[in-house]
Write a protein that holds these residues in place. Structure first.
Motif, PDB file in Angstrom:
ATOM      1  N   UNK A  85      18.985  18.485   8.616  1.00  0.00           N
ATOM      2  CA  UNK A  85      17.657  19.252   8.454  1.00  0.00           C
ATOM      3  C   UNK A  85      16.927  18.890   9.618  1.00  0.00           C
ATOM      4  N   UNK A  86      17.271  18.304  10.890  1.00  0.00           N
ATOM      5  CA  UNK A  86      16.491  18.078  12.037  1.00  0.00           C
ATOM      6  C   UNK A  86      16.077  16.529  12.105  1.00  0.00           C
ATOM      7  N   UNK A  87      16.345  15.773  11.180  1.00  0.00           N
ATOM      8  CA  UNK A  87      16.007  14.226  10.921  1.00  0.00           C
ATOM      9  C   UNK A  87      17.195  13.432  11.203  1.00  0.00           C
ATOM     10  N   UNK A  88      17.090  12.379  11.811  1.00  0.00           N
ATOM     11  CA  UNK A  88      17.992  11.415  11.741  1.00  0.00           C
ATOM     12  C   UNK A  88      18.224  10.444  10.302  1.00  0.00           C
ATOM     13  N   UNK A  89      19.088  10.791   9.792  1.00  0.00           N
ATOM     14  CA  UNK A  89      19.269  10.237   8.459  1.00  0.00           C
ATOM     15  C   UNK A  89      20.430   8.917   8.443  1.00  0.00           C
ATOM     16  N   UNK A  90      20.934   8.852   9.272  1.00  0.00           N
ATOM     17  CA  UNK A  90      22.038   7.827   9.583  1.00  0.00           C
ATOM     18  C   UNK A  90      22.721   7.500  10.879  1.00  0.00           C
ATOM     19  N   UNK A  91      23.923   6.880  10.906  1.00  0.00           N
ATOM     20  CA  UNK A  91      24.570   6.823  12.037  1.00  0.00           C
ATOM     21  C   UNK A  91      25.888   6.474  11.715  1.00  0.00           C
ATOM     22  N   UNK A  92      27.059   6.846  12.515  1.00  0.00           N
ATOM     23  CA  UNK A  92      28.373   6.548  12.228  1.00  0.00           C
ATOM     24  C   UNK A  92      28.785   5.899  13.676  1.00  0.00           C
ATOM     25  N   UNK A  93      29.820   5.031  13.492  1.00  0.00           N
ATOM     26  CA  UNK A  93      30.600   4.429  14.404  1.00  0.00           C
ATOM     27  C   UNK A  93      31.965   4.359  14.104  1.00  0.00           C
ATOM     28  N   UNK A  94      32.814   4.537  15.436  1.00  0.00           N
ATOM     29  CA  UNK A  94      34.342   4.750  15.211  1.00  0.00           C
ATOM     30  C   UNK A  94      34.861   4.075  16.397  1.00  0.00           C
ATOM     31  N   UNK A  95      35.860   3.332  16.269  1.00  0.00           N
ATOM     32  CA  UNK A  95      36.705   2.524  17.549  1.00  0.00           C
ATOM     33  C   UNK A  95      38.100   3.069  17.548  1.00  0.00           C
ATOM     34  N   UNK A  96      38.626   3.504  18.566  1.00  0.00           N
ATOM     35  CA  UNK A  96      40.081   3.876  18.950  1.00  0.00           C
ATOM     36  C   UNK A  96      40.506   2.531  19.885  1.00  0.00           C
ATOM     37  N   UNK A  97      41.842   2.294  19.695  1.00  0.00           N
ATOM     38  CA  UNK A  97      42.787   1.519  20.357  1.00  0.00           C
ATOM     39  C   UNK A  97      43.966   2.142  20.664  1.00  0.00           C
ATOM     40  N   UNK A  98      44.247   2.297  21.944  1.00  0.00           N
ATOM     41  CA  UNK A  98      45.529   3.274  22.186  1.00  0.00           C
ATOM     42  C   UNK A  98      45.722   4.378  21.316  1.00  0.00           C
ATOM     43  N   UNK A  99      44.900   5.152  21.279  1.00  0.00           N
ATOM     44  CA  UNK A  99      44.614   6.289  20.499  1.00  0.00           C
ATOM     45  C   UNK A  99      44.811   6.304  19.130  1.00  0.00           C
ATOM     46  N   UNK A 100      44.774   4.930  18.517  1.00  0.00           N
ATOM     47  CA  UNK A 100      44.864   4.617  17.088  1.00  0.00           C
ATOM     48  C   UNK A 100      43.320   4.355  16.572  1.00  0.00           C
ATOM     49  N   UNK A 101      43.077   4.753  15.215  1.00  0.00           N
ATOM     50  CA  UNK A 101      41.829   4.441  14.834  1.00  0.00           C
ATOM     51  C   UNK A 101      41.813   2.802  14.311  1.00  0.00           C
ATOM     52  N   UNK A 102      40.914   2.122  14.746  1.00  0.00           N
ATOM     53  CA  UNK A 102      41.153   0.425  14.432  1.00  0.00           C
ATOM     54  C   UNK A 102      39.774   0.258  13.630  1.00  0.00           C
ATOM     55  N   UNK A 103      38.664   1.134  13.545  1.00  0.00           N
ATOM     56  CA  UNK A 103      37.553   0.657  12.814  1.00  0.00           C
ATOM     57  C   UNK A 103      36.610   1.982  12.755  1.00  0.00           C
ATOM     58  N   UNK A 104      35.851   2.077  11.574  1.00  0.00           N
ATOM     59  CA  UNK A 104      34.685   2.989  11.398  1.00  0.00           C
ATOM     60  C   UNK A 104      33.809   2.615  10.312  1.00  0.00           C
ATOM     61  N   UNK A 105      32.412   3.278  10.353  1.00  0.00           N
ATOM     62  CA  UNK A 105      31.444   2.749   9.586  1.00  0.00           C
ATOM     63  C   UNK A 105      30.222   3.781   9.582  1.00  0.00           C
ATOM     64  N   UNK A 106      29.670   3.765   8.427  1.00  0.00           N
ATOM     65  CA  UNK A 106      28.380   4.699   8.450  1.00  0.00           C
ATOM     66  C   UNK A 106      27.218   3.715   7.731  1.00  0.00           C
TER      67      UNK A 106
END
Length: 275
Positions: A85-106
């Motif tokens: 709704x136009x407001x910053x309500x959080x953030x996400x992070x994601x890490x890929x290593x050699x095209x594989x997902x190695x970590x994520x958070x919210x």
């Protein structure tokens, strides 16, 4: 496809299994787990999340994109701001290593709580469907043999197109987001291996018009002085605002250079051997 020289080489392509986008994620360590799908394109652009059991989607704005290492063995980390709704309500992070997902958070802004996320199996990863959210337009396409392309606009209207099919089974369709016509607005493109030997990729580019707020396909160049037919292995010269294509014939790589006219038509500039 090369116009003047027919390819005479054979390419053997090998594919390794990786976790495919979109990523389906589940929270860990909390009393009540939640699930979501996260979608994004080139350099994290076109991103959004959709929570399991909810119809709506939440746009993501790229906060940072960092890549380390060499191509094929790189580590890439994305951080997005969640915009609700136009407001910053959080953030996400994601890490890929050699095209594989190695970590994520919210991280949730209202209380500062951070949730670790893990990858879980999801049907979308098997069907090959992917989506981008670009200029408020939801773009849906398939990495696999389904040729459907769907644009869903904010006013409720939709437009469907058919992307070119694969000449051989196995290869994946790739999507990319970039400002292809240098007007300050990102566009979207889709590419597949060429119909000959698969040594380069052929592109379909859809340009975004800020005036009509619609995507329109870029007409392929048709200049007799060009060496390549169509849009092949497209690269951009941002400084000089030039679009370049390259293709292979025999043992020689060829390059064509174009600029954009005021009406978004490709105008031939030069051709020659690829250096």
């Amino acid at each position: 496809m090369i116009k003047k020289i027919l390819p005479i080489i054979v390419l053997v392509m090998m594919f390794s299994e990786v976790i495919a986008q979109p990523y389906s994620l589940k929270s860990t360590g909390g009393a009540k787990a939640f699930r979501l799908n996260i979608y994004y394109g080139t350099e994290g652009k076109g991103g959004f999340v959709q929570y399991r059991g909810q119809q709506g989607i939440i746009p993501l704005k790229v906060k940072s994109h960092r890549q380390q290492g060499k191509t094929g063995y790189s580590k890439t980390t994305y951080v997005w701001d969640e915009v609700y709704d136009g407001k910053l309500t959080g953030s996400y992070g994601l890490t890929q290593e050699a095209d594989k997902l190695s970590g994520a958070w919210y991280k949730r802004n209202k209380d500062g709580r951070q949730f670790q996320l893990e990858h879980v199996a999801d049907q979308d990863a098997h069907t090959g469907i992917d989506k981008y959210l670009l200029h408020g337009v939801l773009i849906s396409f398939y990495h696999t043999t389904d040729e459907l392309l769907l644009f869903s606009y904010p006013d409720g209207s939709t437009k469907t197109s058919q992307l070119p099919g694969f000449d051989q089974p196995g290869p994946r369709r790739q999507g990319s987001i970039a400002d292809y016509n240098f007007d300050g607005y990102d566009d979207v493109a889709f590419s597949i291996p060429d119909a000959g030997m698969g040594v380069y990729r052929t592109f379909d580019i859809f340009l975004y018009s800020p005036k009509s707020k619609r995507f329109q396909i870029l007409a392929e160049p048709n200049d007799s002085k060009a060496n390549c037919s169509g849009l092949c292995d497209v690269t951009l010269d941002q400084k000089n605002k030039l679009l370049m294509t390259s293709c292979r014939g025999g043992a020689t790589w060829w390059k064509d250079v174009y600029r954009f006219s005021n009406t978004n038509k490709l105008v031939w500039v030069s051709s020659g051997k690829q250096q």
